[in-house]
Design a protein around this motif. Structure first.
Motif, mmCIF file in Angstrom:
data_model
loop_
_atom_site.group_PDB
_atom_site.id
_atom_site.type_symbol
_atom_site.label_atom_id
_atom_site.label_comp_id
_atom_site.label_asym_id
_atom_site.label_seq_id
_atom_site.Cartn_x
_atom_site.Cartn_y
_atom_site.Cartn_z
ATOM 1 N N UNK A 106 0.780 -1.258 0.028
ATOM 2 C CA UNK A 106 0.097 -0.038 0.021
ATOM 3 C C UNK A 106 0.782 1.129 -0.059
ATOM 4 N N UNK A 107 1.872 1.252 0.808
ATOM 5 C CA UNK A 107 2.727 2.498 0.781
ATOM 6 C C UNK A 107 3.555 2.743 -0.544
ATOM 7 N N UNK A 108 3.874 1.775 -1.210
ATOM 8 C CA UNK A 108 4.333 1.872 -2.514
ATOM 9 C C UNK A 108 3.242 2.298 -3.721
ATOM 10 N N UNK A 109 2.174 1.977 -3.350
ATOM 11 C CA UNK A 109 0.917 2.290 -4.251
ATOM 12 C C UNK A 109 0.603 3.802 -4.173
ATOM 13 N N UNK A 110 0.963 4.152 -2.519
ATOM 14 C CA UNK A 110 0.360 5.593 -2.371
ATOM 15 C C UNK A 110 1.500 6.520 -3.015
ATOM 16 N N UNK A 111 2.725 6.108 -2.807
ATOM 17 C CA UNK A 111 3.788 6.838 -3.523
ATOM 18 C C UNK A 111 3.477 6.824 -4.831
ATOM 19 N N UNK A 112 3.417 5.759 -5.535
ATOM 20 C CA UNK A 112 3.175 5.991 -7.011
ATOM 21 C C UNK A 112 1.806 6.745 -7.485
ATOM 22 N N UNK A 113 0.857 6.827 -6.780
ATOM 23 C CA UNK A 113 -0.243 7.667 -6.843
ATOM 24 C C UNK A 113 -0.050 9.135 -6.800
ATOM 25 N N UNK A 114 0.744 9.382 -5.679
ATOM 26 C CA UNK A 114 1.118 10.836 -5.518
ATOM 27 C C UNK A 114 2.010 11.409 -6.258
ATOM 28 N N UNK A 115 2.954 10.639 -6.921
ATOM 29 C CA UNK A 115 3.841 10.925 -7.977
ATOM 30 C C UNK A 115 3.038 11.249 -9.277
ATOM 31 N N UNK A 116 1.745 10.641 -9.419
ATOM 32 C CA UNK A 116 0.887 10.829 -10.611
ATOM 33 C C UNK A 116 0.044 12.121 -10.181
ATOM 34 N N UNK A 117 -0.022 12.795 -9.339
ATOM 35 C CA UNK A 117 -0.712 13.894 -8.918
ATOM 36 C C UNK A 117 -1.862 13.652 -7.804
#
Length: 154
Positions: A106-117
């Motif tokens: 989940x932490x990895x996905x949150x970082x990925x989503x935040x990088x996407x805006x």
């Protein structure tokens, strides 16, 4: 016939021979649910192993919910049986993710989503879209959603 469905049938035969009432009753009900799913819809079809696994997961979840309802209703003996059936069905499902493993995904996905805006609580959908395929069958949706909410809030 899929390999998982064949395994269920073989295990049912073994349970009947061993006179294991709990296992045979549980496997019968599960195979009936698989058969119902196969004939649902406009045409009958054979389910894939993934689809059979989803049926088993749904049946196991039903058992846990029923056990909870029985224990709240003061029927401890029936609750124990439902829990035993759920545990038996869990043997046919992939190993569930631990809280730490789920948290890392989940932490990895949150970082990925935040990088996407995506930002804040509104990023929930974007994060779930990333996490869901990675944890499919290995964590219940409620657990995943709770972990995502915790990380997005914190």
């Amino acid at each position: 016939m899929t390999t998982l469905k064949a395994k269920l049938k073989d295990d049912l035969t073994d349970a009947i021979r061993a006179r294991d009432e709990l296992r045979s009753a549980t496997l019968r009900l599960t195979l009936a649910a698989v058969s119902m799913q196969e004939v649902a819809g406009t045409t009958a079809r054979e389910l894939s192993d993934d689809e059979v696994q989803k049926v088993i997961a749904r049946e196991a979840k039903k058992r846990r919910e029923a056990a909870d309802a029985f224990s709240k209703g003061g029927r401890a003996e029936q609750a124990e049986r439902e829990l035993a059936e759920g545990a038996l069905l869990d043997e046919y499902l992939p190993q569930q993710l631990s809280d730490d493993e789920l948290g890392a995904i989940v932490a990895e996905a949150v970082a990925e989503a935040k990088a996407g805006g995506a930002e804040g609580p509104r990023a929930m959908g974007a994060v779930m879209k990333i996490v869901s395929p990675k944890v499919a069958g290995r964590a219940e949706g409620g657990r995943v959603a709770a972990a995502v909410k915790r990380l997005l809030a914190g």
